[in-house]
Design an enzyme around this catalytic site. Sequence first.
Site, short mmCIF file in Angstrom:
data_model
loop_
_atom_site.label_atom_id
_atom_site.label_comp_id
_atom_site.label_asym_id
_atom_site.label_seq_id
_atom_site.Cartn_x
_atom_site.Cartn_y
_atom_site.Cartn_z
N HIS B 83 0.84 -1.31 -0.19
CA HIS B 83 -0.01 -0.13 0.00
C HIS B 83 0.67 1.30 0.14
O HIS B 83 0.44 2.27 -0.32
CB HIS B 83 -1.09 -0.12 1.07
CG HIS B 83 -0.46 0.17 2.53
ND1 HIS B 83 -0.13 -0.92 3.35
CD2 HIS B 83 -0.39 1.47 3.19
CE1 HIS B 83 0.12 -0.18 4.72
NE2 HIS B 83 0.03 1.09 4.38
N ASP B 223 1.25 -7.77 2.27
CA ASP B 223 1.58 -6.22 2.16
C ASP B 223 3.03 -5.83 1.96
O ASP B 223 3.34 -5.32 2.66
CB ASP B 223 0.74 -5.56 3.27
CG ASP B 223 0.51 -4.17 2.92
OD1 ASP B 223 0.59 -3.65 1.76
OD2 ASP B 223 -0.01 -3.41 3.72
N SER B 648 3.72 2.04 8.66
CA SER B 648 3.54 1.26 7.63
C SER B 648 4.91 1.05 6.86
O SER B 648 5.64 1.61 6.38
CB SER B 648 2.46 1.72 6.50
OG SER B 648 1.30 1.65 6.95
#
Lengths: 719, 719
Positions: B83, B223, B648
């Site tokens: 992402h 991810d 992240s």
Amino acid sequence: MLKKLAMSVAMICAAATSARADEGQWQPYQLPQLKSELKKIGIAIPAEKLADLSKHPMSAIVSLGGCSASFVSNAGLVVTNHHCAYGAIQRNSSPEHNYIENGFLAKTRAEELPGGPNTLVYVTDKVENVTARVLKGVTPAMTGKQRHDAVEKAIKALIAECESSGSVGAYRCSVPAFHRGLEYYRIRQMMIRDVRLVYAPADMIGNFGGDIDNYEWPRQGGDYSFLRAYVGKDGRPADPSPDNVPYQSKDFLVVSAAGLKNGDPVLLAGYPGRTSRYKLPSEVRAARDVTFPQRVAEIQADLDVIAASTKGKPADEVRYASVAKSLNNVMKKAQGLSDGFARKDIAAIKDAQDAEFRAWYARQPGKSPQLLAELDTVIAADIALSDEEFGHGVAFTSDLLKSAATLVRLASEGAKPDAEREVGYQQRDQNMIRARLNRLEQSYVAGVDQARFAAALQRYAKLPKSLHVQGLDALLPAADAVPALYANTRLGDTATRVGWMGKDAAALKASGDAFLQLALKLDGVTQSLKDRRAELDGNLERVIPQYMAAVIAWKKSQGKPVYPDANSTLRVTYGTVAPYSPADGITKGPFTTVQGIVQKHTGKDPFNAPQKLLDAIKAKRYGQFKDPVLGTVPVDFLTSADTTGGNSGSAVMNRNGELIGLNFDSTYESITKDWYFDPEITRAIHMDIRYMLWIMTEVDHADNLLQEMTIKYPTKAAK
Amino acid sequence: MLKKLAMSVAMICAAATSARADEGQWQPYQLPQLKSELKKIGIAIPAEKLADLSKHPMSAIVSLGGCSASFVSNAGLVVTNHHCAYGAIQRNSSPEHNYIENGFLAKTRAEELPGGPNTLVYVTDKVENVTARVLKGVTPAMTGKQRHDAVEKAIKALIAECESSGSVGAYRCSVPAFHRGLEYYRIRQMMIRDVRLVYAPADMIGNFGGDIDNYEWPRQGGDYSFLRAYVGKDGRPADPSPDNVPYQSKDFLVVSAAGLKNGDPVLLAGYPGRTSRYKLPSEVRAARDVTFPQRVAEIQADLDVIAASTKGKPADEVRYASVAKSLNNVMKKAQGLSDGFARKDIAAIKDAQDAEFRAWYARQPGKSPQLLAELDTVIAADIALSDEEFGHGVAFTSDLLKSAATLVRLASEGAKPDAEREVGYQQRDQNMIRARLNRLEQSYVAGVDQARFAAALQRYAKLPKSLHVQGLDALLPAADAVPALYANTRLGDTATRVGWMGKDAAALKASGDAFLQLALKLDGVTQSLKDRRAELDGNLERVIPQYMAAVIAWKKSQGKPVYPDANSTLRVTYGTVAPYSPADGITKGPFTTVQGIVQKHTGKDPFNAPQKLLDAIKAKRYGQFKDPVLGTVPVDFLTSADTTGGNSGSAVMNRNGELIGLNFDSTYESITKDWYFDPEITRAIHMDIRYMLWIMTEVDHADNLLQEMTIKYPTKAAK
């Protein structure tokens, strides 16, 4: 720091490696065959002793008819589920004495309340294999119907013989088939009919979580209540009377407050109702593709009609609350079966087992050349007839029509000698029929019944052709003719309805009652359906026992014993305390704790815990019921034991046969277990007896009962 | 039998007793103070080494601006979340080459694709404490605004000095405040602006579960994506060019496929964005009672308008998909905060801590007599002003109005010398502003923007009085005047919109553009709000550092170090692999497995796993990535590490500093951790690096990258 987490992990890990799941609802006499299994999981009671119904602990296990229970004192004190004693509680409850909401505790025996005619305790005292006597008159040449009738006649005689053996009404006997007729056992039960309500916790303890948590885990239900069996002074069952005395139960279970932990073995004894473990792949597919989806759709539609026609009428809503509750329960179970079949391809598993069996059977020298073909034929016929029976049920979605049909049948059967009457319409069944006709009073509203019937007729018309009953369609009223039926009947009046009992067919025919006329008109079709069922059952009873005998031989060749499908007779199952994983990354159970009650408490039904309970939790008055691993009071727990409906209230015992829990439900993922026991996910939900003892000690102060029971506490500390 | 259950239990139990959770986003220099903590959980790297940004492993940790990442080869190969690389993937994706749907793999460096202007790699290479220089000109007599401006001016000078030190555009410098101004550090980051897309898995691997699983566990997200940093031949950052060469990363992380198990320690390094751990009880209450509920209601209303006005227009829906996604994400976070505050009385916990601190402070001889009263005053003012700022945001729910406001401000600030311009409108910000004005093209539809603005104006009018901006109401257009605004603007045209950049205020005033006129009219109110914010910030920056110094002294008296709230600077956190219990009777985590993908796969986005992935799972081609406890390939796992947005893509390292996972989310129950770290339930979600390596090996065959990285396999078996 992290106490809660450590707890939850520790509780799972306590004995993780021994977690296992065990399939089998065993007839007690089979237990010696499972000796090594029982020993392996740690059961200390010899299998031979467990097999003996006259010995402890099995002689303490009783049936309530639909529920299981056990004696916990030598004075007839019985513990079962709150939901099993619900009728007795409800019956005694009033706006002034709201025992449902507030619970009830008799501090003395004089305060114990009558349980009413539906609260019965059955003590199994004799089990005989009567297969030879049942099948004595059966010949290979008989048609299915002839065979069925011959078996039924033999059974009736065996029952009559048995029930006449004691004082009048003392025994209730039955001759259930095992493996659909491979064996028949005659079971004699002493039927105690003066049973009183002793103690029930508040509904929001006994039924915490209500319908929302039904079939769900995590669960925090305190699903227990106490009854007491009373008999005449002569020690024999007697009609309710102030002169009766507590039944001297020769055996009872010792209660252990020592607790249990993950991986510990449990024994469970009770009366499981019905399972379908030996179904063929074709039956699984029919259930998955037709039966359950149709049942869910049908019940949902009926529930919608009830909701719409009671809406805004609180009194009507109350009348249909228990109907809706029961329909919802059946629907949730059917939905759970549908979901379970979708989750796991049980038909494919059955295919593999079936293929393996057929391959083995083909190699047997003594095999019957036509057995498997016959089996497939009768099973196909059974599936087709079951579809019609479902359709019949839809068309009869009217309490008045059902009552009228009962009266018509009663008049018809009444003309015959008792022994020849249809099962369910004999002299011995009169009281139950009367009670049912009376009870309708509580859950009937003409307008609602009318709406249900009209809607059901419309749904029936739209059912697939295979679900229509032969000959029925032309006789059914049109939906728009329904109002006239209700305008021209007096069966909605309880006295009138019950008053028709004992009247003959001519009287019924002469009546102008629209529903009696309709029932008379439909009776032929219903009887023809029953006849076809009898014919088919006769064939099933001829073929399936041969098939089951072959399956048992096949399993025996693998060294495995075979248990019969559940049939409401006494069974024993065992397993271990075990969590399960409903989905990747999630583990559920094995314990819940009182903290879960606080978490779920909203102050609104069904999550409205009594303040006195919340206070005790908040004050951490755990006393000696604090679990050393959990650090708090446990409430419910999961085991791998094999249970089903009817096991409600079953005693859950530890390795020594001491009572450590009460069975009361299964997880949603387990619902398919009636068809296929999946050890990965099948879990029964039990109430931890420590929770009950804690409530009795800290919340309800039921000191008299704590004194009466024999309780082993975890430490030597005096109680 | 029972393999799955044994797995799930075994995985939880592996090291259950060492499960613990650890709060703290530490500045690397603080780590030596935590030496014994790190040792206790089993971190083998010396704390002193971890504190040194020029040494392994910290010198391998980079920022992408908003996301974290790390070098995994000496040729500039960067691994981060899917992402985080999404913009680069999307930019290169087309109907012919659908890299989002199918993934992308450059088999050679020549095939690597340009990441575009927003894909940047920041390598922190210098951190200096510049507190004295920032506060040099500050005097106690200053007003809040004067103080704020003085600090801002000093910071601008420090930044300008820093950014002029390398080649043009080579460095991006910042001077963030720590503890709201107790300390200031100047951070120099080499900004690499030629960053290319190397490898991304299919969206339904990288983003499996999509928005539905966002913030949820169980999770099965792969991810991860790979980028590569390119520089000029001289080794310095350069504009994208085919002549550039891979950046020679002096350090990189070794990847460990050896795996980890419950209870194992982890280190996590990255750039957490913002936390509010030192808020006062009054701030918690304001957030709980006003901020989050208002935010949830406002976003939901805006989302409803977007949904209604794009409905049935697929092209418009696509344009607003990312807007809606981002609003949904913010709303879910706000909702999670609301839920978390409802679940646990964090205000009461803060009350207790605050009372304890104040009692301690009152006993200190050197205490300031007015500090706490001043603190309460500025905090109350901050709460009130934040309410107005929220109201301002509601009134400005129009992309055209926001663009116009930017242009107005740009024109106004452009008239001043660069050093005096408002932060965000200096010469160094021009490119970002241009990019933003250009980017609106992708997510703007006039009719939708008009509907959003009209509805927002109506909502603004209904906000509680305290949320209205001083002076604004009279200047706002009526909702029914909105269509005319859209009819009389050309700002919807991208070239026109961008063309206004660099024009002066007179030119804007002379324009007939309705939105420029509106923005000019509202600018005064906005500026006044900003001035009041500057005044208040000056006061906050004066008072809060004194308060935080006292808090630090208090904690020091207890032997506890204090970490500053996150501020997008490099931090280190540590913790252990650990499950959690979201509710009584349920345990979640710590691992998910590839079986979870099969369970969730529906064939429909976002649960539409690629067939090649499903095939590999079905065939059990686990290779050396099969976890010995789980018996399958792990996908994601939970740890107690302290993370937040910005983390992240953060490297999750084992005790030896080897890469064993990528951080990518937190559980829903953890959302409140930005305000209060609850060790019982706070868990970060990481992707297990074994899943990535397995996909690269068995599914995507990214052999070139597997060769390029240094991977330690669990056995000696040759790769």
